[in-house]
Motif scaffolding. Structure first.
Motif, PDB file in Angstrom:
ATOM      1  N   THR A   1      -6.840   6.077   9.701  1.00  0.00           N
ATOM      2  CA  THR A   1      -7.872   7.078   9.424  1.00  0.00           C
ATOM      3  C   THR A   1      -7.458   7.969   8.266  1.00  0.00           C
ATOM      4  OG1 THR A   1      -8.589   7.097  11.731  1.00  0.00           O
ATOM      5  CG2 THR A   1      -9.200   8.999  10.395  1.00  0.00           C
ATOM      6  N   LEU A   2      -6.186   8.375   8.251  1.00  0.00           N
ATOM      7  CA  LEU A   2      -5.684   9.221   7.172  1.00  0.00           C
ATOM      8  C   LEU A   2      -5.750   8.495   5.830  1.00  0.00           C
ATOM      9  CD1 LEU A   2      -4.360  11.695   5.974  1.00  0.00           C
ATOM     10  CD2 LEU A   2      -2.142  10.881   6.818  1.00  0.00           C
ATOM     11  N   LYS A   3      -5.354   7.241   5.809  1.00  0.00           N
ATOM     12  CA  LYS A   3      -5.380   6.474   4.554  1.00  0.00           C
ATOM     13  C   LYS A   3      -6.794   6.354   3.998  1.00  0.00           C
ATOM     14  CE  LYS A   3      -1.218   3.665   5.213  1.00  0.00           C
ATOM     15  NZ  LYS A   3      -0.682   2.294   5.396  1.00  0.00           N
ATOM     16  N   ALA A   4      -7.781   6.319   4.892  1.00  0.00           N
ATOM     17  CA  ALA A   4      -9.180   6.161   4.469  1.00  0.00           C
ATOM     18  C   ALA A   4      -9.856   7.490   4.140  1.00  0.00           C
ATOM     19  CB  ALA A   4      -9.969   5.441   5.564  1.00  0.00           C
ATOM     20  N   GLN A   5      -9.163   8.621   4.408  1.00  0.00           N
ATOM     21  CA  GLN A   5      -9.743   9.936   4.116  1.00  0.00           C
ATOM     22  C   GLN A   5      -9.953  10.098   2.607  1.00  0.00           C
ATOM     23  OE1 GLN A   5     -10.726  11.442   7.323  1.00  0.00           O
ATOM     24  NE2 GLN A   5      -9.966  13.263   6.314  1.00  0.00           N
ATOM     25  N   PRO A   6     -11.010  10.792   2.184  1.00  0.00           N
ATOM     26  CA  PRO A   6     -11.183  11.084   0.755  1.00  0.00           C
ATOM     27  C   PRO A   6     -10.064  12.010   0.272  1.00  0.00           C
ATOM     28  CG  PRO A   6     -13.216  11.481   1.998  1.00  0.00           C
ATOM     29  CD  PRO A   6     -12.129  11.306   2.999  1.00  0.00           C
ATOM     30  N   TYR A   7      -9.468  11.685  -0.873  1.00  0.00           N
ATOM     31  CA  TYR A   7      -8.455  12.557  -1.467  1.00  0.00           C
ATOM     32  C   TYR A   7      -9.185  13.582  -2.336  1.00  0.00           C
ATOM     33  CZ  TYR A   7      -4.070  14.101  -3.544  1.00  0.00           C
ATOM     34  OH  TYR A   7      -2.995  14.855  -3.941  1.00  0.00           O
ATOM     35  N   PRO A   8      -8.901  14.870  -2.170  1.00  0.00           N
ATOM     36  CA  PRO A   8      -9.693  15.921  -2.826  1.00  0.00           C
ATOM     37  C   PRO A   8      -9.813  15.763  -4.343  1.00  0.00           C
ATOM     38  CG  PRO A   8      -8.137  16.873  -1.265  1.00  0.00           C
ATOM     39  CD  PRO A   8      -7.803  15.422  -1.373  1.00  0.00           C
ATOM     40  N   GLY A   9     -11.041  15.843  -4.818  1.00  0.00           N
ATOM     41  CA  GLY A   9     -11.299  15.937  -6.248  1.00  0.00           C
ATOM     42  C   GLY A   9     -11.081  14.697  -7.081  1.00  0.00           C
TER      43      GLY A   9
ATOM     44  N   GLY B   1     -12.410  11.213  -5.975  1.00  0.00           N
ATOM     45  CA  GLY B   1     -13.280  10.089  -5.689  1.00  0.00           C
ATOM     46  C   GLY B   1     -12.539   8.904  -5.106  1.00  0.00           C
ATOM     47  N   ARG B   2     -11.240   9.074  -4.863  1.00  0.00           N
ATOM     48  CA  ARG B   2     -10.419   8.014  -4.274  1.00  0.00           C
ATOM     49  C   ARG B   2     -10.063   8.376  -2.831  1.00  0.00           C
ATOM     50  NH1 ARG B   2      -8.295   8.164  -9.696  1.00  0.00           N
ATOM     51  NH2 ARG B   2      -6.866   9.854  -9.138  1.00  0.00           N
ATOM     52  N   THR B   3      -9.650   7.367  -2.081  1.00  0.00           N
ATOM     53  CA  THR B   3      -9.122   7.617  -0.751  1.00  0.00           C
ATOM     54  C   THR B   3      -7.665   8.057  -0.868  1.00  0.00           C
ATOM     55  OG1 THR B   3      -8.299   5.367  -0.432  1.00  0.00           O
ATOM     56  CG2 THR B   3     -10.597   5.805   0.214  1.00  0.00           C
ATOM     57  N   VAL B   4      -7.105   8.521   0.248  1.00  0.00           N
ATOM     58  CA  VAL B   4      -5.691   8.899   0.265  1.00  0.00           C
ATOM     59  C   VAL B   4      -4.819   7.703  -0.113  1.00  0.00           C
ATOM     60  CG1 VAL B   4      -3.781   9.538   1.797  1.00  0.00           C
ATOM     61  CG2 VAL B   4      -5.931  10.825   1.881  1.00  0.00           C
ATOM     62  N   ALA B   5      -5.111   6.525   0.454  1.00  0.00           N
ATOM     63  CA  ALA B   5      -4.320   5.335   0.139  1.00  0.00           C
ATOM     64  C   ALA B   5      -4.413   4.987  -1.338  1.00  0.00           C
ATOM     65  CB  ALA B   5      -4.797   4.155   0.990  1.00  0.00           C
ATOM     66  N   GLU B   6      -5.598   5.090  -1.912  1.00  0.00           N
ATOM     67  CA  GLU B   6      -5.777   4.786  -3.337  1.00  0.00           C
ATOM     68  C   GLU B   6      -5.054   5.798  -4.209  1.00  0.00           C
ATOM     69  OE1 GLU B   6     -10.171   2.616  -2.973  1.00  0.00           O
ATOM     70  OE2 GLU B   6     -10.020   4.781  -3.374  1.00  0.00           O
ATOM     71  N   GLU B   7      -5.006   7.054  -3.763  1.00  0.00           N
ATOM     72  CA  GLU B   7      -4.311   8.083  -4.534  1.00  0.00           C
ATOM     73  C   GLU B   7      -2.804   7.836  -4.539  1.00  0.00           C
ATOM     74  OE1 GLU B   7      -4.066  11.314  -7.075  1.00  0.00           O
ATOM     75  OE2 GLU B   7      -5.806  10.153  -6.401  1.00  0.00           O
ATOM     76  N   VAL B   8      -2.275   7.345  -3.413  1.00  0.00           N
ATOM     77  CA  VAL B   8      -0.850   6.988  -3.371  1.00  0.00           C
ATOM     78  C   VAL B   8      -0.564   5.866  -4.370  1.00  0.00           C
ATOM     79  CG1 VAL B   8       1.009   6.026  -1.964  1.00  0.00           C
ATOM     80  CG2 VAL B   8      -0.504   7.770  -1.000  1.00  0.00           C
ATOM     81  N   THR B   9      -1.437   4.853  -4.410  1.00  0.00           N
ATOM     82  CA  THR B   9      -1.286   3.755  -5.363  1.00  0.00           C
ATOM     83  C   THR B   9      -1.363   4.276  -6.793  1.00  0.00           C
ATOM     84  OG1 THR B   9      -2.263   2.183  -3.821  1.00  0.00           O
ATOM     85  CG2 THR B   9      -2.229   1.537  -6.117  1.00  0.00           C
ATOM     86  N   GLU B  10      -2.277   5.195  -7.048  1.00  0.00           N
ATOM     87  CA  GLU B  10      -2.406   5.801  -8.371  1.00  0.00           C
ATOM     88  C   GLU B  10      -1.122   6.535  -8.747  1.00  0.00           C
ATOM     89  OE1 GLU B  10      -4.757   6.769 -11.838  1.00  0.00           O
ATOM     90  OE2 GLU B  10      -5.113   5.373 -10.189  1.00  0.00           O
ATOM     91  N   ALA B  11      -0.522   7.224  -7.782  1.00  0.00           N
ATOM     92  CA  ALA B  11       0.714   7.968  -8.039  1.00  0.00           C
ATOM     93  C   ALA B  11       1.872   7.034  -8.341  1.00  0.00           C
ATOM     94  CB  ALA B  11       1.046   8.852  -6.838  1.00  0.00           C
ATOM     95  N   VAL B  12       1.895   5.859  -7.726  1.00  0.00           N
ATOM     96  CA  VAL B  12       2.940   4.869  -8.014  1.00  0.00           C
ATOM     97  C   VAL B  12       2.911   4.524  -9.495  1.00  0.00           C
ATOM     98  CG1 VAL B  12       3.704   2.503  -7.604  1.00  0.00           C
ATOM     99  CG2 VAL B  12       2.962   3.902  -5.683  1.00  0.00           C
ATOM    100  N   ALA B  13       1.712   4.261 -10.002  1.00  0.00           N
ATOM    101  CA  ALA B  13       1.573   3.897 -11.410  1.00  0.00           C
ATOM    102  C   ALA B  13       1.890   5.068 -12.328  1.00  0.00           C
ATOM    103  CB  ALA B  13       0.155   3.398 -11.666  1.00  0.00           C
ATOM    104  N   THR B  14       1.520   6.277 -11.914  1.00  0.00           N
ATOM    105  CA  THR B  14       1.714   7.463 -12.760  1.00  0.00           C
ATOM    106  C   THR B  14       3.162   7.936 -12.774  1.00  0.00           C
ATOM    107  OG1 THR B  14      -0.544   8.185 -12.284  1.00  0.00           O
ATOM    108  CG2 THR B  14       0.963   9.838 -13.156  1.00  0.00           C
ATOM    109  N   ILE B  15       3.760   8.027 -11.582  1.00  0.00           N
ATOM    110  CA  ILE B  15       5.127   8.567 -11.462  1.00  0.00           C
ATOM    111  C   ILE B  15       6.171   7.494 -11.739  1.00  0.00           C
ATOM    112  CG2 ILE B  15       6.771   9.658  -9.864  1.00  0.00           C
ATOM    113  CD1 ILE B  15       4.417  11.129  -8.597  1.00  0.00           C
TER     114      ILE B  15
END
Length: 307
Positions: A108-116, A118-132
């Motif tokens: 449920t947490l992974k599927a939550q919208p990540y603030p601001g 348009g991605r989910t929490v899981a997608e934001e973690v993936t985005e951070a992998v690429a960024t960091i």
């Protein structure tokens, strides 16, 4: 054009990226496999997938509270260096805040919208992998709530507000003074951090753990050659000692070892002004249970230098 499941599967096997991202890439590139690979690379997703094989056992424990509910999350990274990164810390804090609505359920947490975003929490973690630039993983979450009282939190080795290397929640049901209840709860949370109890009370001890201890003590007692009636008493005495060591409410309180945690709670009722019931606790130690890779630092430096 229609993208087939076989095309999505082939792209996933080629890149290691999730099914939905693969389908999006193929749709964006008209089904061209190589163009889809490049599309994923440009988005940083293929790069993130390559990092996913690396062990992530560092990171941070995040905590968030709202009213009578508190939550813990563990977000892992490969190195402690990244855990000191402000972007990573902001990510963990935001995920912890979103965890309040997930009630301890990881999916449920992974599927939550990540603030601001348009991605989910899981997608934001993936985005951070690429960024960091390191593998990261949202590993687990837990939540405790009471109808009246407090859920005290404690973060050990804190690096910022609500972020540390070890996190504890202690749920305390009471109609009494919430400030004093919070003070007592924090002390008990510090005790849990230090002692790592196995269970809240005897009834919460896993049956297999109790049976295993009992079997060991019985074998030891039989080796003494004593009669069965004596052996039974010896085993029960050792089990009482076992419970005192692993059950929270029976443990000697680290703040005052002359009393048990249960006795400290009872004494605390006078200050709080009402009965107190400890209804649960959660303890997250960063990276516990993750098999960490042994690294040769000298060899890594030599390799980086091209030696």
């Amino acid at each position: 054009m229609t993208i087939t499941a076989q095309q999505v599967k082939a792209l996933r096997e080629k890149t290691g990226v999730g099914m939905m991202d693969c389908k999006t890439a193929l749709n964006e590139t008209g089904g061209d496999m190589e163009a889809a690979v490049d599309w994923l690379r440009k988005k940083g997703l293929s790069k993130a997938a390559k990092k996913a094989d690396r062990v992530a056992a560092e990171g941070l424990i995040g905590a968030a509270s709202q009213g009578t509910k508190s939550v813990l999350v563990e977000v892992n990274s490969e190195t402690d260096f990244v855990a000191r990164n402000e972007k990573f810390q902001a990510l963990v804090s935001a995920i912890a805040a979103e965890g309040l609505a997930a009630n301890g359920d990881l999916d449920t947490l992974k599927a939550q919208p990540y603030p601001g975003t348009g991605r989910t929490v899981a997608e934001e973690v993936t985005e951070a992998v690429a960024t960091i630039g390191e593998n990261m993983a949202l590993r687990r979450t837990a939540s405790l709530e009471v109808s009246d009282g407090v859920v005290a939190t404690y973060l050990h080795n804190a690096v910022a507000d609500g972020l540390g290397k070890l996190g504890v929640l202690v749920a305390m049901q009471s109609t009494g003074d919430k400030t004093k209840l919070e003070e007592l709860g924090r002390k008990i949370a510090m005790h849990v951090a230090a002692v790592n109890p196995l269970a809240l009370d005897v009834d919460a001890i896993p049956a297999e753990a109790a049976d295993r201890e009992r079997a060991v003590y019985a074998d030891q007692a039989r080796a003494s050659g004593k009669p069965d009636s004596i052996i039974e008493k010896m085993v029960e005495g050792r089990m009482r000692k076992f419970y005192e060591e692993v059950v929270l409410m029976k443990q000697a309180f680290v703040v005052n070892p002359d009393q048990t945690v249960a006795e400290a709670v009872k004494d605390g009722e006078a200050a709080v002004g009402a009965p107190i019931t400890v209804t649960g606790f959660v303890r997250f130690a960063l990276g516990e249970g993750i098999e960490k890779e042994e690294s040769d630092f000298a060899a890594e430096v030599a390799a980086a230098a091209g030696v």
